[in-house]
Design a protein around this motif. Structure first.
Motif, PDB file in Angstrom:
ATOM      1  N   GLY A 279       0.819  -1.215   0.000  1.00  0.00           N
ATOM      2  CA  GLY A 279       0.000   0.000   0.000  1.00  0.00           C
ATOM      3  C   GLY A 279       0.851   1.263   0.000  1.00  0.00           C
ATOM      4  O   GLY A 279       0.557   2.217  -0.723  1.00  0.00           O
ATOM      5  N   THR A 280       1.934   1.250   0.795  1.00  0.00           N
ATOM      6  CA  THR A 280       2.835   2.417   0.817  1.00  0.00           C
ATOM      7  C   THR A 280       3.484   2.621  -0.539  1.00  0.00           C
ATOM      8  O   THR A 280       3.581   3.756  -1.037  1.00  0.00           O
ATOM      9  N   TYR A 281       3.918   1.539  -1.158  1.00  0.00           N
ATOM     10  CA  TYR A 281       4.573   1.641  -2.468  1.00  0.00           C
ATOM     11  C   TYR A 281       3.611   2.190  -3.514  1.00  0.00           C
ATOM     12  O   TYR A 281       3.972   3.075  -4.307  1.00  0.00           O
ATOM     13  N   VAL A 282       2.391   1.672  -3.525  1.00  0.00           N
ATOM     14  CA  VAL A 282       1.406   2.130  -4.506  1.00  0.00           C
ATOM     15  C   VAL A 282       1.061   3.595  -4.276  1.00  0.00           C
ATOM     16  O   VAL A 282       0.953   4.389  -5.226  1.00  0.00           O
ATOM     17  N   VAL A 283       0.906   3.986  -3.012  1.00  0.00           N
ATOM     18  CA  VAL A 283       0.564   5.383  -2.708  1.00  0.00           C
ATOM     19  C   VAL A 283       1.694   6.311  -3.135  1.00  0.00           C
ATOM     20  O   VAL A 283       1.451   7.408  -3.673  1.00  0.00           O
ATOM     21  N   ILE A 284       2.947   5.893  -2.920  1.00  0.00           N
ATOM     22  CA  ILE A 284       4.082   6.730  -3.337  1.00  0.00           C
ATOM     23  C   ILE A 284       4.088   6.900  -4.852  1.00  0.00           C
ATOM     24  O   ILE A 284       4.248   8.019  -5.376  1.00  0.00           O
ATOM     25  N   ARG A 285       3.916   5.801  -5.580  1.00  0.00           N
ATOM     26  CA  ARG A 285       3.898   5.884  -7.035  1.00  0.00           C
ATOM     27  C   ARG A 285       2.743   6.752  -7.532  1.00  0.00           C
ATOM     28  O   ARG A 285       2.902   7.551  -8.468  1.00  0.00           O
ATOM     29  N   PHE A 286       1.591   6.583  -6.927  1.00  0.00           N
ATOM     30  CA  PHE A 286       0.428   7.366  -7.334  1.00  0.00           C
ATOM     31  C   PHE A 286       0.643   8.847  -7.014  1.00  0.00           C
ATOM     32  O   PHE A 286       0.228   9.720  -7.779  1.00  0.00           O
ATOM     33  N   THR A 287       1.304   9.131  -5.896  1.00  0.00           N
ATOM     34  CA  THR A 287       1.635  10.517  -5.567  1.00  0.00           C
ATOM     35  C   THR A 287       2.570  11.105  -6.603  1.00  0.00           C
ATOM     36  O   THR A 287       2.419  12.271  -7.008  1.00  0.00           O
ATOM     37  N   TYR A 288       3.562  10.315  -7.035  1.00  0.00           N
ATOM     38  CA  TYR A 288       4.458  10.781  -8.096  1.00  0.00           C
ATOM     39  C   TYR A 288       3.667  11.161  -9.346  1.00  0.00           C
ATOM     40  O   TYR A 288       3.928  12.198  -9.981  1.00  0.00           O
ATOM     41  N   ALA A 289       2.715  10.300  -9.727  1.00  0.00           N
ATOM     42  CA  ALA A 289       1.913  10.578 -10.917  1.00  0.00           C
ATOM     43  C   ALA A 289       1.100  11.858 -10.740  1.00  0.00           C
ATOM     44  O   ALA A 289       0.977  12.670 -11.666  1.00  0.00           O
ATOM     45  N   LEU A 290       0.538  12.053  -9.546  1.00  0.00           N
ATOM     46  CA  LEU A 290      -0.237  13.268  -9.294  1.00  0.00           C
ATOM     47  C   LEU A 290       0.647  14.513  -9.351  1.00  0.00           C
ATOM     48  O   LEU A 290       0.239  15.552  -9.899  1.00  0.00           O
ATOM     49  N   VAL A 291       1.849  14.417  -8.799  1.00  0.00           N
ATOM     50  CA  VAL A 291       2.772  15.568  -8.838  1.00  0.00           C
ATOM     51  C   VAL A 291       3.143  15.895 -10.278  1.00  0.00           C
ATOM     52  O   VAL A 291       3.154  17.069 -10.683  1.00  0.00           O
TER      53      VAL A 291
END
Length: 550
Positions: A279-291
Motif C-alpha cells: 500500500g505504501t509503495y502504490v501510494v508513493i507511485r500514485f503521488t508521483y503521478a499526481l505531482v
C-alpha cells in the motif's frame, strides 16, 4: 482511467470480502491472537479463549493466565479424541452430551467420556450462573458434533466438491479476465497520454517549442508511475483472486478447514506487513503521478509562465517537482513504518513521545546533512539554479541533472556525473539563468579595411537575427562593440549576442560559420599569430651558413 482504478479496487474488495463467507465461523485476524487479559502484571488475571472443532469455534473457556494454556490444550485434545471416536461410529449413532454434578460443579460428558468441568470463571465469561453456562456448552457441543459428522458423509462431500470445482473455474475465469484487462490497459495508456500531451501543447499560451521538452518528460514520468501503480494493483488482484478462492475451498471440507485457522494464525502478521508495504509503495507511485500531472498542468496552463520567462520557470517547476516527490516519499515511508508497527501490535505512543530525543541525537550526529538540507532549501527558494541549468562550482561544472535538499549532481562535458553536497556550495556561477550571452572575439588582420570588416560583421548578425530558425534563440539584436584590442593576432573585434538559456553555444557556432564564409567572399583575411623581427646589423645580414661570413 478513473473507472479502471475503481474497477480494480472493486475486484480486490470482492476477493477480500469473499473470505469471511468461506470461514463463516472462523475468527477474524484480531481474534486469533494468543489469549490476553486486561493486564499482564499478575498470573492470576483471568484470560479467555476459544475451543475449536474442525477449525470452527465451539465455545469459550476462561481461566487464570497461568492455568489457561494447560486447560485449553487438555480440553482440545479430549474433544479431538471424542470426535474421532464419534465420527468413526455408524452413521445413525447419535451423540449424547450430558451434564453431571461432581463436587457441586457441573461436568460435561460426551458419549460417556469426560470432557471438561465448568468453572465459575466460565460462567462469569458468559455472565450467567454455572448451571446455565454448562447447558449452553452442552447444546453447542451437541449441535456442532452432529453437524461435523454430517459433513463427513459422502453426499455432503460430493456437494462440496462441486462447489469447489465451481469456485476453481470462477477463479480461472476471473484471473484470465484480469490478465486480458491488464494487457489492454498497457496499450490504452499510451494513446490517451500522447493525445493529451498534443492537446495541451496546442492549447498552451506559451511557445510549444518552449513547453515541449519539460512537458514531454513529465508526461513520460506520469505514464511510468501510472503503469507501475496499475501493475501492482493487477498483481494484487491476481493474488487476491487465487488466495481468497483457495481459502474458500479449504473451508468447504471438514478435513481441511483446520488449515484455515493455521494459515490465518501463521500469516496474519506477514500479511499485514505485506499489505502495508504494498500500500505504501502504490501510494508513493500514485503521488508521483499526481505531482507530475499537477506540474504539467501548471506549465501548460501558463498560470506562472510568460513567453519571456517560460523556459526558466519550467526549470524551476521541474525542480520543485523533484523535491516534492522526495518529501512525499519521506512522509509516506514514515507513515508506512508507523502503520507496520501498529499492525504488529506495538504501541507507538511511547515511540512518538521519544521522537524528540531521537531527533536531538540525530541532529547532533548529522550536522553536515542538516547543513546540506538548509543550503539546498535556500538554493531552490532563491532560484540560484535548477534542473537543466549549466553551472560552475569551483573547478567543476556541467548540466544539472539532479537536485534535491542534500546534493546536486552535474554532468560535465566529458560525460562524468559529479556529485556536490549542497553544504559545500559557497559560490556558484549559473551560465543559463533567464538568459545567456555568446561572447565572440573576431581577429582581423591589420592590413584589412576596418570599416568594411565591421560593416560585414553587422550584416551577418542582422541576417542571422532575421531568420525564423534563430529568432527564438536570439533575444535581442546582436551588438558589434567594435575593436576591443590590438593583439598579436591582429585587430580583435568583439560581438555580444544575447540568447535563450543554453543556446549561446549553438548561436556562436552558427555565427562563426557564417562569418567565415562572408569574410572569404569579401577577401578579408582572419589574422593568425605573427611576430615581426627587425635586424639592423650588416654583419648579421651578410651571415652565411656554417657560421662563416664574407
Amino acid at each position: 482511467m478513473r473507472f479502471q482504478f475503481l474497477a480494480i479496487a472493486s475486484s480486490m474488495a470482492i476477493a477480500v470480502v469473499s473470505v469471511p463467507k468461506a470461514t463463516a465461523q472462523i475468527p477474524f485476524l484480531p481474534q486469533l491472537q494468543a489469549p490476553s487479559s486486561v493486564s499482564n502484571e499478575s498470573n492470576n488475571r483471568v484470560v479467555s479463549g476459544w475451543i475449536y472443532l474442525d477449525g470452527r469455534r465451539l465455545f469459550q473457556i476462561a481461566a487464570s493466565k497461568a492455568n489457561f494454556p494447560e486447560r485449553s490444550e487438555n480440553i482440545q485434545k479430549k474433544l479431538q479424541k471424542i470426535g474421532q471416536n464419534y465420527f468413526h461410529s455408524p452413521a445413525k449413532t447419535a451423540v449424547k452430551v450430558q451434564v453431571r454434578k461432581v463436587n457441586e460443579l457441573p461436568v460435561i460428558y460426551v458419549n460417556g467420556q469426560y470432557l471438561m468441568t465448568i468453572t465459575s470463571e466460565d460462567a462469569a465469561l458468559r455472565q450467567v450462573d454455572i448451571s446455565t453456562s454448562a447447558n449452553q456448552v452442552a447444546e453447542a457441543l451437541q449441535e456442532d458434533l452432529e453437524q461435523a459428522k454430517q459433513e463427513r458423509q459422502t453426499p455432503f462431500l460430493i456437494d462440496q466438491g462441486k462447489i469447489a470445482a465451481g469456485i476453481g473455474l470462477a477463479m480461472i475465469i476471473m484471473s484470465l479476465g484480469v490478465y486480458k484487462w491488464e494487457q489492454r490497459s498497457k496499450k490504452d495508456l499510451v494513446d490517451p497520454i500522447a493525445s493529451q500531451s498534443a492537446t495541451d501543447h496546442l492549447n498552451s499560451p506559451i511557445s510549444p517549442a518552449a513547453a515541449q521538452p519539460i512537458t514531454t518528460q513529465l508526461n513520460k514520468q506520469q505514464k511510468h508511475h501510472l503503469q507501475e501503480v496499475k501493475r501492482r494493483l493487477f498483481q494484487l488482484s491476481q493474488a487476491g483472486i487465487w488466495a481468497s478462492g483457495s481459502f474458500f475451498i479449504l473451508g468447504l471440507f471438514p478435513y481441511t478447514r483446520g488449515f484455515q485457522l493455521g494459515i490465518i494464525t501463521a500469516a496474519q502478521f506477514p500479511l499485514r506487513l505485506g499489505v502495508v508495504f504494498l500500500g505504501t509503495y502504490v501510494v508513493i507511485r500514485f503521488t508521483y503521478a499526481l505531482v507530475d500531472r499537477f506540474t504539467t498542468t501548471l506549465i501548460i496552463s501558463g498560470a506562472f509562465l510568460t513567453p519571456e520567462s517560460s523556459e526558466r520557470l519550467q526549470l524551476r517547476v521541474s525542480t520543485f517537482s523533484g523535491v516534492t516527490k522526495s518529501i512525499a516519499t519521506l512522509i509516506w515511508v514514515g507513515v508506512g513504518i508507523l502503520l507496520a508497527l501498529v499492525s504488529l501490535g506495538i504501541d507507538i505512543v511511547p515511540l512518538l513521545a521519544g521522537a524528540s530525543l531521537v531527533g536531538v541525537a540525530v541532529s547532533l550526529a548529522s550536522q553536515n546533512l542538516i547543513k546540506d538540507a538548509i543550503n539546498g532549501f535556500l538554493i531552490i527558494l532563491e532560484d540560484q539554479y535548477a534542473l537543466g541549468d549549466v553551472i560552475t562550482v569551483g573547478d567543476v561544472g556541467g548540466l544539472v541533472e539532479n537536485l534535491n535538499l542534500r546534493m546536486t549532481q552535474v554532468r560535465d562535458s566529458e560525460g562524468r556525473l559529479i556529485t556536490i553536497p549542497n553544504g559545500e556550495i559557497k559560490v556558484v556561477a549559473n551560465l543559463s539563468s533567464r538568459w545567456s550571452r555568446a561572447d565572440l572575439t573576431v581577429p582581423i588582420a591589420y592590413q584589412a579595411n576596418t570599416e568594411e570588416a565591421l560593416k560585414l560583421i553587422e550584416t551577418v548578425c542582422e541576417m542571422m537575427n532575421q531568420e525564423i530558425e534563430w529568432q527564438h534563440k536570439i533575444l535581442e539584436p546582436p551588438q558589434v562593440l567594435g575593436i576591443d584590442q590590438f593583439g598579436d593576432r591582429g585587430l580583435i573585434i568583439r560581438v555580444w549576442i544575447k540568447t535563450q538559456p543554453l543556446k549561446q553555444w549553438d548561436v556562436a557556432r552558427e555565427f562563426r560559420r557564417r562569418l567565415k564564409v562572408a569574410l572569404d567572399e569579401a577577401e578579408i583575411s582572419i589574422s593568425v599569430p605573427q611576430q615581426a623581427i627587425w635586424v639592423n646589423d650588416d654583419q648579421v645580414l651578410n651571415f652565411h651558413g656554417n657560421g662563416k661570413s664574407n
